[in-house]
Design a protein around this motif. Structure first.
Motif, mmCIF file in Angstrom:
data_model
loop_
_atom_site.group_PDB
_atom_site.id
_atom_site.type_symbol
_atom_site.label_atom_id
_atom_site.label_comp_id
_atom_site.label_asym_id
_atom_site.label_seq_id
_atom_site.Cartn_x
_atom_site.Cartn_y
_atom_site.Cartn_z
ATOM 1 N N LYS A 48 0.847 -1.199 0.000
ATOM 2 C CA LYS A 48 0.000 0.000 0.000
ATOM 3 C C LYS A 48 0.882 1.249 0.000
ATOM 4 N N ALA A 49 0.378 2.320 -0.586
ATOM 5 C CA ALA A 49 1.214 3.505 -0.760
ATOM 6 C C ALA A 49 0.411 4.787 -0.663
ATOM 7 N N ALA A 50 1.138 5.885 -0.418
ATOM 8 C CA ALA A 50 0.602 7.244 -0.495
ATOM 9 C C ALA A 50 1.540 8.067 -1.365
ATOM 10 N N ILE A 51 0.974 9.018 -2.096
ATOM 11 C CA ILE A 51 1.739 9.962 -2.903
ATOM 12 C C ILE A 51 1.620 11.329 -2.253
ATOM 13 N N ILE A 52 2.745 12.014 -2.097
ATOM 14 C CA ILE A 52 2.761 13.317 -1.421
ATOM 15 C C ILE A 52 3.296 14.386 -2.375
ATOM 16 N N ASP A 53 2.533 15.452 -2.567
ATOM 17 C CA ASP A 53 2.954 16.669 -3.274
ATOM 18 C C ASP A 53 3.412 16.401 -4.715
ATOM 19 N N GLY A 81 4.311 -2.634 -8.220
ATOM 20 C CA GLY A 81 3.080 -3.337 -7.873
ATOM 21 C C GLY A 81 2.374 -2.756 -6.664
ATOM 22 N N LEU A 82 2.446 -1.431 -6.516
ATOM 23 C CA LEU A 82 1.864 -0.773 -5.350
ATOM 24 C C LEU A 82 0.400 -0.415 -5.586
ATOM 25 N N THR A 83 -0.339 -0.315 -4.491
ATOM 26 C CA THR A 83 -1.717 0.165 -4.505
ATOM 27 C C THR A 83 -1.766 1.504 -3.781
ATOM 28 N N VAL A 84 -2.206 2.545 -4.468
ATOM 29 C CA VAL A 84 -2.241 3.883 -3.881
ATOM 30 C C VAL A 84 -3.559 4.078 -3.128
ATOM 31 N N ASP A 85 -3.464 4.287 -1.831
ATOM 32 C CA ASP A 85 -4.644 4.563 -1.015
ATOM 33 C C ASP A 85 -4.874 6.056 -0.808
ATOM 34 N N TRP A 86 -3.768 6.831 -0.796
ATOM 35 C CA TRP A 86 -3.880 8.254 -0.479
ATOM 36 C C TRP A 86 -3.034 9.084 -1.431
ATOM 37 N N ILE A 87 -3.581 10.208 -1.857
ATOM 38 C CA ILE A 87 -2.846 11.244 -2.568
ATOM 39 C C ILE A 87 -2.926 12.483 -1.685
ATOM 40 N N LEU A 88 -1.794 12.898 -1.149
ATOM 41 C CA LEU A 88 -1.765 13.896 -0.086
ATOM 42 C C LEU A 88 -1.101 15.184 -0.554
ATOM 43 N N GLU A 89 -1.656 16.292 -0.098
ATOM 44 C CA GLU A 89 -1.046 17.605 -0.308
ATOM 45 C C GLU A 89 -0.657 18.172 1.048
ATOM 46 N N THR A 90 0.550 18.749 1.135
ATOM 47 C CA THR A 90 0.924 19.402 2.387
ATOM 48 C C THR A 90 0.303 20.791 2.508
#
Length: 308
Positions: A48-53, A81-90
């Motif tokens: 599982k993963a999150a992307i930031i900014d 092979g990641l699954t993105v759960d969150w796309i985050l902005e600071t």
């Protein structure tokens, strides 16, 4: 927010870390034209993963957009092979456009930002003379985060910390042993973020950074920007809380709040506006979307003359 509430949130982070090994994998993507670092933060155990900014490439002279930076993130996520759960902005960035909607379309995940984005929407909705069709309630985002809110990146807790000063809405993210500071502080040899945008406050910025410096010394610190300090030839964006607390040229131990405010105020008065501030804020306060197109199907960005 009271100091007591701030202490509770920091204690919450410490309680997550104590006695546990939470070391996410962190992949950085540097966009040199905007000096911005985007991150994919992932849990190796679950994928599982999150992307930031994230960055949406924009050529101001032509008004054309492209997705080279976002596509590099997509390629990495797919390859791993990641699954993105969150796309985050600071925060609502003033130096680049967010690629969040594009990434969400390609990879999924929920888009989140700090709740005080509504304050930024109110201020810049007025500056750009947006009509009533522009919602100023944060509804462009899937989730608005309060101080101390906890999300999960797989099995790794992510705690949101409200760190105003650069803007009223800045949020830092603690993901396991990693801190993503947004625009609060930079590499120790470069210092701190500016605090002269509408709603910015150097005293709040000082207190926000001091708060982050309460985290454990070994906490890995990942920065949103690097501009190369004088006499440094390479871009850098990873350090530690210990290095920041003892060596940050603007905010090391022993620098008083009044001294920092005086320095920051004097320095900010010499800084030019970021090149992409006007297009960036119009897009980013909409969660990375362009304004609604006109009847000809084209979206337009406004340029307020002699206002700022």
């Amino acid at each position: 927010m009271t100091d007591r509430h701030l202490d509770i949130a920091i204690d919450q982070v410490r309680s997550v870390l104590v006695g546990k090994t939470h070391a996410p994998q962190v992949k950085a993507f540097f966009d040199e034209p905007t000096f911005t670092v985007s991150y994919v933060v992932s849990d190796a155990a679950t994928g599982k993963a999150a992307i930031i900014d994230s960055v949406w490439n924009f050529d101001q002279a032509s008004g054309r957009t492209s997705f080279e930076s976002a596509d590099a993130i997509i390629a990495y996520v797919t390859d791993q092979g990641l699954t993105v759960d969150w796309i985050l902005e600071t925060h609502a960035h003033a130096d680049h456009l967010s690629a969040a909607p594009y990434l969400q379309e390609k990879l999924g995940g929920k888009l989140a930002i700090g709740r005080e984005i509504v304050t930024v929407q109110g201020v810049f909705g007025k500056i750009f003379n947006e009509g009533t069709q522009f919602a100023r309630d944060g509804s462009q985002f899937d989730r608005l985060l309060d101080d101390g809110d906890t999300l999960m990146v797989g099995e790794i807790p992510l705690v949101a910390l409200h760190v105003p000063g650069h803007t009223p809405a800045d949020i830092a993210y603690v993901v396991g042993d990693a801190l993503f500071t947004g625009d609060t502080m930079f590499m120790p040899d470069y210092g701190s973020a500016r605090a002269d945008f509408p709603g910015g406050d150097a005293r709040q910025l000082y207190r926000s950074v001091r708060r982050l410096m309460q985290l454990p010394d070994e906490t890995r610190v990942f920065l949103c920007h690097d501009y190369k300090a004088p006499n440094r030839d390479e871009y850098m964006w990873e350090t530690t809380i210990l290095a920041e607390r003892t060596g940050n040229v603007h905010l090391h131990d022993g620098v008083s709040e009044d001294d920092f405010v005086a320095m920051r105020t004097q320095r900010d008065a010499t800084l030019a506006m970021p090149k992409l501030i006007l297009p960036s804020l119009q897009v980013n306060m909409r969660g990375g979307h362009l304004p609604e197109p006109d009847e000809n199907g084209v979206s337009y960005l406004r340029l307020p003359v002699n206002l700022l």
